[in-house]
Scaffold this motif. Structure first.
Motif, PDB file in Angstrom:
ATOM      1  N   PHE A  15      23.067 -41.751 -21.356  1.00 45.34           N
ATOM      2  CA  PHE A  15      21.899 -41.475 -22.191  1.00 45.34           C
ATOM      3  C   PHE A  15      21.649 -39.978 -22.267  1.00 45.34           C
ATOM      4  CE2 PHE A  15      17.332 -40.610 -22.466  1.00 45.34           C
ATOM      5  CZ  PHE A  15      17.066 -41.150 -23.704  1.00 45.34           C
ATOM      6  N   GLY A  16      21.736 -39.292 -21.135  1.00 49.30           N
ATOM      7  CA  GLY A  16      21.525 -37.844 -21.110  1.00 49.30           C
ATOM      8  C   GLY A  16      22.577 -37.110 -21.919  1.00 49.30           C
ATOM      9  N   ALA A  17      23.836 -37.540 -21.803  1.00 45.57           N
ATOM     10  CA  ALA A  17      24.910 -36.900 -22.556  1.00 45.57           C
ATOM     11  C   ALA A  17      24.730 -37.137 -24.051  1.00 45.57           C
ATOM     12  CB  ALA A  17      26.271 -37.430 -22.099  1.00 45.57           C
ATOM     13  N   GLY A  18      24.329 -38.334 -24.418  1.00 48.03           N
ATOM     14  CA  GLY A  18      24.098 -38.624 -25.835  1.00 48.03           C
ATOM     15  C   GLY A  18      22.981 -37.773 -26.414  1.00 48.03           C
ATOM     16  N   PHE A  19      21.910 -37.609 -25.660  1.00 48.92           N
ATOM     17  CA  PHE A  19      20.797 -36.771 -26.115  1.00 48.92           C
ATOM     18  C   PHE A  19      21.246 -35.319 -26.248  1.00 48.92           C
ATOM     19  CE2 PHE A  19      17.185 -33.992 -25.207  1.00 48.92           C
ATOM     20  CZ  PHE A  19      16.346 -34.369 -26.231  1.00 48.92           C
ATOM     21  N   ALA A  20      22.007 -34.814 -25.272  1.00 50.33           N
ATOM     22  CA  ALA A  20      22.469 -33.422 -25.310  1.00 50.33           C
ATOM     23  C   ALA A  20      23.405 -33.208 -26.493  1.00 50.33           C
ATOM     24  CB  ALA A  20      23.164 -33.066 -24.003  1.00 50.33           C
ATOM     25  N   LEU A  21      24.307 -34.154 -26.749  1.00 50.79           N
ATOM     26  CA  LEU A  21      25.232 -33.996 -27.872  1.00 50.79           C
ATOM     27  C   LEU A  21      24.497 -34.031 -29.201  1.00 50.79           C
ATOM     28  CD1 LEU A  21      28.278 -36.104 -26.676  1.00 50.79           C
ATOM     29  CD2 LEU A  21      28.102 -33.632 -26.855  1.00 50.79           C
ATOM     30  N   LYS A  22      23.489 -34.887 -29.307  1.00 53.52           N
ATOM     31  CA  LYS A  22      22.714 -34.935 -30.546  1.00 53.52           C
ATOM     32  C   LYS A  22      21.956 -33.627 -30.752  1.00 53.52           C
ATOM     33  CE  LYS A  22      19.585 -37.792 -33.161  1.00 53.52           C
ATOM     34  NZ  LYS A  22      18.828 -39.022 -33.234  1.00 53.52           N
ATOM     35  N   ALA A  23      21.398 -33.076 -29.675  1.00 56.66           N
ATOM     36  CA  ALA A  23      20.696 -31.793 -29.779  1.00 56.66           C
ATOM     37  C   ALA A  23      21.671 -30.686 -30.175  1.00 56.66           C
ATOM     38  CB  ALA A  23      20.016 -31.465 -28.449  1.00 56.66           C
ATOM     39  N   LEU A  24      22.886 -30.700 -29.625  1.00 56.36           N
ATOM     40  CA  LEU A  24      23.876 -29.682 -29.981  1.00 56.36           C
ATOM     41  C   LEU A  24      24.288 -29.799 -31.443  1.00 56.36           C
ATOM     42  CD1 LEU A  24      26.117 -29.585 -26.803  1.00 56.36           C
ATOM     43  CD2 LEU A  24      24.520 -27.844 -27.597  1.00 56.36           C
ATOM     44  N   TRP A  25      24.382 -31.021 -31.956  1.00 59.27           N
ATOM     45  CA  TRP A  25      24.708 -31.193 -33.379  1.00 59.27           C
ATOM     46  C   TRP A  25      23.611 -30.592 -34.247  1.00 59.27           C
ATOM     47  CZ3 TRP A  25      28.892 -31.848 -35.950  1.00 59.27           C
ATOM     48  CH2 TRP A  25      29.966 -32.524 -35.390  1.00 59.27           C
ATOM     49  N   TRP A  26      22.342 -30.814 -33.889  1.00 60.89           N
ATOM     50  CA  TRP A  26      21.249 -30.248 -34.680  1.00 60.89           C
ATOM     51  C   TRP A  26      21.272 -28.728 -34.630  1.00 60.89           C
ATOM     52  CZ3 TRP A  26      19.006 -32.403 -38.490  1.00 60.89           C
ATOM     53  CH2 TRP A  26      18.804 -33.769 -38.502  1.00 60.89           C
ATOM     54  N   ILE A  27      21.559 -28.157 -33.456  1.00 63.06           N
ATOM     55  CA  ILE A  27      21.650 -26.696 -33.344  1.00 63.06           C
ATOM     56  C   ILE A  27      22.790 -26.169 -34.211  1.00 63.06           C
ATOM     57  CG2 ILE A  27      22.189 -24.826 -31.743  1.00 63.06           C
ATOM     58  CD1 ILE A  27      20.651 -26.452 -29.606  1.00 63.06           C
ATOM     59  N   ALA A  28      23.929 -26.867 -34.217  1.00 67.85           N
ATOM     60  CA  ALA A  28      25.066 -26.444 -35.036  1.00 67.85           C
ATOM     61  C   ALA A  28      24.712 -26.494 -36.521  1.00 67.85           C
ATOM     62  CB  ALA A  28      26.279 -27.321 -34.740  1.00 67.85           C
ATOM     63  N   VAL A  29      23.991 -27.499 -36.945  1.00 67.50           N
ATOM     64  CA  VAL A  29      23.593 -27.616 -38.352  1.00 67.50           C
ATOM     65  C   VAL A  29      22.642 -26.481 -38.729  1.00 67.50           C
ATOM     66  CG1 VAL A  29      22.243 -29.032 -39.956  1.00 67.50           C
ATOM     67  CG2 VAL A  29      24.003 -30.087 -38.543  1.00 67.50           C
ATOM     68  N   ILE A  30      21.706 -26.146 -37.852  1.00 66.49           N
ATOM     69  CA  ILE A  30      20.755 -25.065 -38.131  1.00 66.49           C
ATOM     70  C   ILE A  30      21.484 -23.729 -38.238  1.00 66.49           C
ATOM     71  CG2 ILE A  30      18.846 -23.756 -37.123  1.00 66.49           C
ATOM     72  CD1 ILE A  30      17.806 -26.472 -36.044  1.00 66.49           C
ATOM     73  N   VAL A  31      22.423 -23.482 -37.321  1.00 65.70           N
ATOM     74  CA  VAL A  31      23.197 -22.239 -37.371  1.00 65.70           C
ATOM     75  C   VAL A  31      24.018 -22.160 -38.659  1.00 65.70           C
ATOM     76  CG1 VAL A  31      25.117 -21.002 -36.281  1.00 65.70           C
ATOM     77  CG2 VAL A  31      23.252 -21.900 -34.890  1.00 65.70           C
ATOM     78  N   LEU A  32      24.609 -23.276 -39.074  1.00 70.90           N
ATOM     79  CA  LEU A  32      25.383 -23.302 -40.313  1.00 70.90           C
ATOM     80  C   LEU A  32      24.503 -22.992 -41.520  1.00 70.90           C
ATOM     81  CD1 LEU A  32      28.051 -23.915 -41.787  1.00 70.90           C
ATOM     82  CD2 LEU A  32      27.302 -26.290 -41.906  1.00 70.90           C
ATOM     83  N   VAL A  33      23.307 -23.555 -41.568  1.00 67.95           N
ATOM     84  CA  VAL A  33      22.403 -23.299 -42.688  1.00 67.95           C
ATOM     85  C   VAL A  33      21.986 -21.830 -42.720  1.00 67.95           C
ATOM     86  CG1 VAL A  33      20.067 -23.787 -43.544  1.00 67.95           C
ATOM     87  CG2 VAL A  33      21.575 -25.662 -42.893  1.00 67.95           C
ATOM     88  N   VAL A  34      21.677 -21.257 -41.557  1.00 63.09           N
ATOM     89  CA  VAL A  34      21.296 -19.844 -41.505  1.00 63.09           C
ATOM     90  C   VAL A  34      22.456 -18.966 -41.955  1.00 63.09           C
ATOM     91  CG1 VAL A  34      20.697 -17.963 -39.913  1.00 63.09           C
ATOM     92  CG2 VAL A  34      19.504 -20.155 -39.776  1.00 63.09           C
ATOM     93  N   TRP A  35      23.673 -19.300 -41.513  1.00 62.84           N
ATOM     94  CA  TRP A  35      24.846 -18.521 -41.910  1.00 62.84           C
ATOM     95  C   TRP A  35      25.068 -18.599 -43.419  1.00 62.84           C
ATOM     96  CZ3 TRP A  35      29.611 -19.906 -44.057  1.00 62.84           C
ATOM     97  CH2 TRP A  35      30.552 -18.882 -44.096  1.00 62.84           C
ATOM     98  N   LEU A  36      24.955 -19.811 -43.982  1.00 66.71           N
ATOM     99  CA  LEU A  36      25.145 -19.965 -45.427  1.00 66.71           C
ATOM    100  C   LEU A  36      24.083 -19.212 -46.213  1.00 66.71           C
ATOM    101  CD1 LEU A  36      26.219 -23.695 -45.741  1.00 66.71           C
ATOM    102  CD2 LEU A  36      27.603 -21.677 -46.217  1.00 66.71           C
TER     103      LEU A  36
END
Length: 56
Positions: A15-36
Motif C-alpha cells: 500500500f505504501g509503495a503504491g501510494f509513493a508511486l502514484k505521488a511520483l507519477w503526479w510529480i512527473a506530470v507536473i514537471v512535464l507540464v511546467v517544462w512544456l
C-alpha cells in the motif's frame, strides 16, 4: 499468528509503495507540464532568434 502478521506487513508495504508511486507519477506530470509551458512560452530576443528558455 506470525503468518498473519507477515501478510499484514506485506499489505502495508505494498500500500505504501503504491501510494509513493502514484505521488511520483503526479510529480512527473507536473514537471512535464511546467517544462512544456516554458518551452512554448519562451520569449524572443531583439534579434528575432529564439533562445533557450533554460540557463544550463
Amino acid at each position: 499468528m506470525v503468518p498473519l502478521l507477515l501478510v499484514l506487513l506485506l499489505a502495508l508495504i505494498l500500500f505504501g509503495a503504491g501510494f509513493a508511486l502514484k505521488a511520483l507519477w503526479w510529480i512527473a506530470v507536473i514537471v512535464l507540464v511546467v517544462w512544456l509551458l516554458g518551452f512554448l512560452l519562451r520569449s524572443t530576443p531583439a534579434g528575432g532568434k529564439r533562445s533557450r528558455w533554460y540557463r544550463w
